[in-house]
Design an enzyme around this catalytic site. Structure first.
Site, PDB file in Angstrom:
ATOM      1  N   HIS A  89      11.945  -3.764   4.826  1.00 26.74           N
ATOM      2  CA  HIS A  89      11.088  -3.443   5.966  1.00 26.74           C
ATOM      3  C   HIS A  89      11.861  -3.545   7.273  1.00 26.74           C
ATOM      4  O   HIS A  89      11.745  -2.687   8.150  1.00 26.74           O
ATOM      5  CB  HIS A  89       9.875  -4.377   6.000  1.00 26.74           C
ATOM      6  CG  HIS A  89       8.832  -3.969   6.989  1.00 26.74           C
ATOM      7  ND1 HIS A  89       8.902  -4.311   8.327  1.00 26.74           N
ATOM      8  CD2 HIS A  89       7.708  -3.237   6.845  1.00 26.74           C
ATOM      9  CE1 HIS A  89       7.854  -3.808   8.964  1.00 26.74           C
ATOM     10  NE2 HIS A  89       7.121  -3.158   8.086  1.00 26.74           N
ATOM     11  N   HIS A 106       4.715   1.738   1.757  1.00 25.77           N
ATOM     12  CA  HIS A 106       6.095   1.875   2.249  1.00 25.77           C
ATOM     13  C   HIS A 106       7.009   2.392   1.144  1.00 25.77           C
ATOM     14  O   HIS A 106       7.839   3.283   1.369  1.00 25.77           O
ATOM     15  CB  HIS A 106       6.609   0.531   2.761  1.00 25.77           C
ATOM     16  CG  HIS A 106       6.118   0.180   4.127  1.00 25.77           C
ATOM     17  ND1 HIS A 106       6.092   1.076   5.171  1.00 25.77           N
ATOM     18  CD2 HIS A 106       5.636  -0.993   4.624  1.00 25.77           C
ATOM     19  CE1 HIS A 106       5.622   0.486   6.254  1.00 25.77           C
ATOM     20  NE2 HIS A 106       5.332  -0.765   5.951  1.00 25.77           N
TER      21      HIS A 106
END
Length: 261
Positions: free
Chosen positions: A145, A204
């Site tokens: 991330h 994601h």
């Protein structure tokens, strides 16, 4: 004294992600007999979805308040987070608030990459779980991330540790300094494997990493004349990685109980 463990995750919007959290829950319950185990989620959007589905959707603060109402006074919190970033600080702030206003004894377990030892262990665990079909010399890119927080430096530490084990392993992040653009020139194999450096497979991993859109990492790597093969498996699904979080939880649980003596 009543003891509880509060596991904290961003949340899971996919069936695979939910199954990974359930599996981690099973590991915790097996190891911590005599402790009640609860969950809290940091994503407001996912909490809203759970609430609409009439499922438990506690934030960290709400979960701690509920535990206090049920007379739990010793709580070990374990966030399934990779680094000590802003989200981890928010969990710590909620625990401190509960200790101050509710009189609870709360201890927060460290994130995955808290120390140099953690980084080395995580690197070995990931290097031991590379795609089965990978051939020698083929590049593997792990997508995290990222963070602008100082804790984001741990991603670079992990990248160095993995490179020492295998120079064809690369770590990049969606945010921060380890951008995909810095990795692309270093890819040499015709076939590149792509793995999420995320606790569970969610949007994601499905969209930003493996999606068909032009901005996904898969498309951007393929745009450099490479065959790109995503592997959809979250960090919590690797036993060696999960063990690091469990070790941190053991320390937090021991500290929470020790304060009562």
């Amino acid at each position: 004294m009543r003891r509880a463990i509060l596991l904290v995750a961003f949340g899971a919007a996919t069936q695979q992600g939910r199954q990974a959290l359930h599996a981690f829950d099973d590991m915790v319950r097996a190891r911590f007999a005599g402790w009640s185990v609860r969950w809290a989620f940091t994503s407001p959007l996912l909490r809203e979805r759970l609430a609409r589905a009439r499922q438990k959707s506690d934030s960290v603060r709400k979960a701690l308040t509920r535990l206090n109402f049920e007379r739990y006074d010793r709580v070990a919190l374990q966030p399934l987070q990779t680094i000590a970033g802003a989200e981890h600080e928010e969990v710590c702030a909620a625990a401190d608030e509960a200790a101050r206003t509710l009189g609870m004894r709360c201890r927060v377990g460290a994130p995955l990459l808290a120390t140099a030892q953690d980084v080395a262990e995580a690197a070995r665990a990931l290097a031991g779980q590379l795609p089965v079909g990978r051939k020698p010399g083929e590049d593997v890119v792990l997508m995290g991330h990222g963070a602008r927080h100082a804790g984001g430096a741990r991603y670079a530490d992990l990248a160095e540790a993995l490179q020492r084990l295998d120079p064809r392993l690369h770590v990049g992040t969606m945010g921060g300094v380890l951008a995909l653009e810095s990795i692309l020139p270093r890819l040499t194999s015709g076939r590149v494997w792509l793995m999420p450096l995320l606790s569970v497979v969610g949007q994601h991993a499905l969209r930003d990493m493996a999606g068909e859109g032009a901005l996904s990492w898969r498309s951007r790597i393929a745009g450099h004349d490479r065959e790109c093969l995503p592997v959809l498996k979250g960090l919590a699904e690797y036993p060696g990685v999960a063990e690091i979080w469990l070790r941190h939880l053991e320390r937090a649980a021991a500290d929470a109980v020790a304060e009562s003596r």
